[in-house]
Design an enzyme around this catalytic site. Structure first.
Site, short mmCIF file in Angstrom:
data_model
loop_
_atom_site.label_atom_id
_atom_site.label_comp_id
_atom_site.label_asym_id
_atom_site.label_seq_id
_atom_site.Cartn_x
_atom_site.Cartn_y
_atom_site.Cartn_z
CD GLU A 278 -2.14 1.49 3.11
OE1 GLU A 278 -3.44 1.72 2.69
OE2 GLU A 278 -1.84 0.41 3.65
CE LYS A 339 -7.98 0.56 3.40
NZ LYS A 339 -6.77 1.07 4.34
CB CYS A 389 -3.19 -1.29 5.22
SG CYS A 389 -2.46 -0.71 6.69
#
Length: 542
Positions: A278, A339, A389
């Protein structure tokens, strides 16, 4: 003359000084024990491997709240929750100080205290340890959705990647692991009251975890794939790590070129897929031709597709997305994943106008927009689930990505932990990835900008890992697994059922307690004037 009424649990005005001193000492001792119990649970979390401390922490909680009123359970649970959450979340204040760390820890502890108040209610119900453990599951379910979309970071399962309970994740996911740990602890607390009830509740969860080991499969039922995780590192740690965005991108390009040279020289196997972290390109490759050219340069050198974590600005609203873009040799960008579960107070700022009253630093929080498609990438026979994440902490988010697009046979976790320096955050997040590997029966590739990057087998074991703040690359041949675990098939059902049972026990315990208080409030035939009964139970945090 009738004496004025005295609040239940409070010493009367004519209570001897020695008795009052004992009450104060008892209250202080209970508060200290509660804090110690919470700290025990914290110490069970990575990077430590003392998973067995978690049941002991729950045992302390069980002893303290058993038979007490709800408000006493709340007060003691608040202290226990602070002992657990304050050190666990220390990383949130690494570069912004107490303003993020302590309020977040307090909110989490308050939500835990709601659960411990309910545990006090059900502690008088027969089979109390079972109901108390079910209430803990309900409390974790609450914290996973409230506030700000939920913050499930302190789920007990995430502290068990080394423990005997981990295989249970393949049956009922993280909630079942948390239930088993809590049940063991509350069973321990019950041994002194009724060992015939407590002993089985201590032993059964451990036996179940060990027995479930046979159900954790690692065989490649859909073949194998060689994958690389590239950790390019960042110029410096902290909130401004990406102030040199081009340097971060160049670091990942250069480390990939080094890996390509090793492959060409026969020092490393050629990967079929490369995972960058990321924020490995905070320069939008769709708007910056030079950035795209550098990424494509690395792709051509390694001769394999690269999944690049990038900040992409949508042309429709001019707002950023945290996106993983797939670059392929000879083609360029071919697919993307955005995301879906954004991090509050980082990628987004809840109630921005309100918090701006207290500090202008809220403007440092992003205005990212979430994605809505859980489908990852297909590269040949490889179907990759992407969970970026913060998303790895959410049960439903990971499950949706595993099931999307006909089902993934590999999980990738691109992440950026540079903001949190050398704190325990990266180890806590790696533990979540290990739990997800067992929960869904898939190998997991964790690629971090500054570490720790890791290769995780479907049984949750870490086969390779990097250090922190150092450039590195991991290459491994991993099994591709398409078989769905029971946890994947059932989804949230185990958590819903356990939550419903826990809430039902709270309702039953409340009804029983109310009936008992009504009976005690009735006048006793022949009782003297001014005489009244109380339940004699302790009140407040004492």
């Amino acid at each position: 003359m009738v004496a004025p009424p005295v609040a239940p649990g409070q010493p009367a005005a004519d209570t001897p000084p020695a008795r009052r001193r004992r009450d104060v000492r008892g209250t202080l001792l209970r508060v200290l024990l509660a804090a110690a119990g919470g700290v025990l649970v914290y110490l069970s979390f990575p990077p430590r491997t003392a998973w067995w401390l978690a049941p002991l922490g729950f045992a302390v909680l069980g002893v303290l709240v058993h038979g007490r009123r709800a408000r006493a359970g709340f007060g003691l649970g608040l202290v226990w929750g602070l002992g657990f959450m304050a050190p666990l979340l220390r990383w949130t204040g690494e570069f912004v100080g107490l303003i993020a760390w302590l309020p977040l820890a307090l909110v989490c502890a308050l939500l835990i205290a709601v659960g411990t108040a309910a545990m006090a209610v059900v502690s008088r119900v027969p089979g109390a340890p079972l109901w108390m453990a079910l209430v803990w599951v309900a409390d974790e379910a609450l914290r996973a959705v409230f506030p700000f979309g939920g913050f499930p970071w302190g789920k007990i399962a995430f502290g068990q990647p080394e423990g005997w309970y981990l295989p249970l994740a393949s049956l009922g996911g993280a909630p079942l692991v948390g239930f088993a740990v809590a049940l063991t602890g509350f069973g321990l607390a019950h041994l002194g009251r009724d060992w015939r009830v407590g002993a089985p509740l201590v032993v059964l969860p451990l036996v179940a975890g060990l027995a479930a080991t046979a159900l954790v499969r690692t065989d490649p039922d859909q073949g194998e794939v060689t994958v690389a995780a590239v950790q390019g590192n960042v110029p410096r740690a902290g909130l401004d790590f990406n102030s040199q965005r081009r340097a971060v991108l160049d670091n990942h390009v250069e480390r990939t070129l080094e890996l390509a040279a090793d492959v060409d020289a026969g020092r490393a196997p050629r990967p079929q897929l490369v995972i960058w972290p990321e924020n490995s390109s905070d320069i939008d490759p769709f708007r910056n031709v030079d950035a795209a050219a550098q990424i494509q340069r690395a792709t051509e050198a390694i001769r394999a597709p690269i999944a690049v974590g990038a900040v992409v600005v949508d042309r429709a609203d001019n707002l950023p997305r945290n996106t993983v873009v797939l670059f392929e040799p000879g083609v360029g960008a071919t697919d993307s994943y955005t995301k879906r579960q954004l991090q509050p107070f980082g990628e987004t700022m809840p109630y921005r106008e309100f918090f701006r009253i207290f500090s202008e630093t809220v403007e440092r929080a992003g205005r990212f927009q979430p994605g809505d498609d859980p489908t990852g990438f297909a590269v040949g026979d490889v179907r990759v689930a992407i969970d970026t994440c913060y998303e790895v902490a959410f049960d439903s988010v990971v499950r949706d990505s595993v099931l999307a697009g006909g089902g993934a046979n590999l999980i990738a976790i691109p992440t950026n932990n540079a903001t949190f320096g050398y704190t325990e955050m990266t180890y806590q997040q790696l533990a979540m990835s290990r739990v997800r590997a067992v929960e869904h029966g898939r190998a997991v590739v964790v690629s971090a900008t500054s570490g720790v990057s890791a290769i995780v087998a479907p049984d949750g074991s870490v086969t390779q890992r990097t250090g922190m703040f150092t450039p590195d690359a991991l290459v491994a041949t991993l099994p591709l697994r398409g078989e769905a675990t029971l946890a994947t098939r059932l989804g949230a059902w185990p958590e819903w059922v356990m939550t419903a049972l826990g809430l039902a026990a709270v309702a039953f315990g409340s009804a029983v307690g109310l009936a008992q208080r009504r009976r005690r409030s009735r006048p006793t035939p022949g009782a003297g004037v001014g005489e009244e009964e109380t339940d004699g139970g302790p009140a407040g945090a004492a």
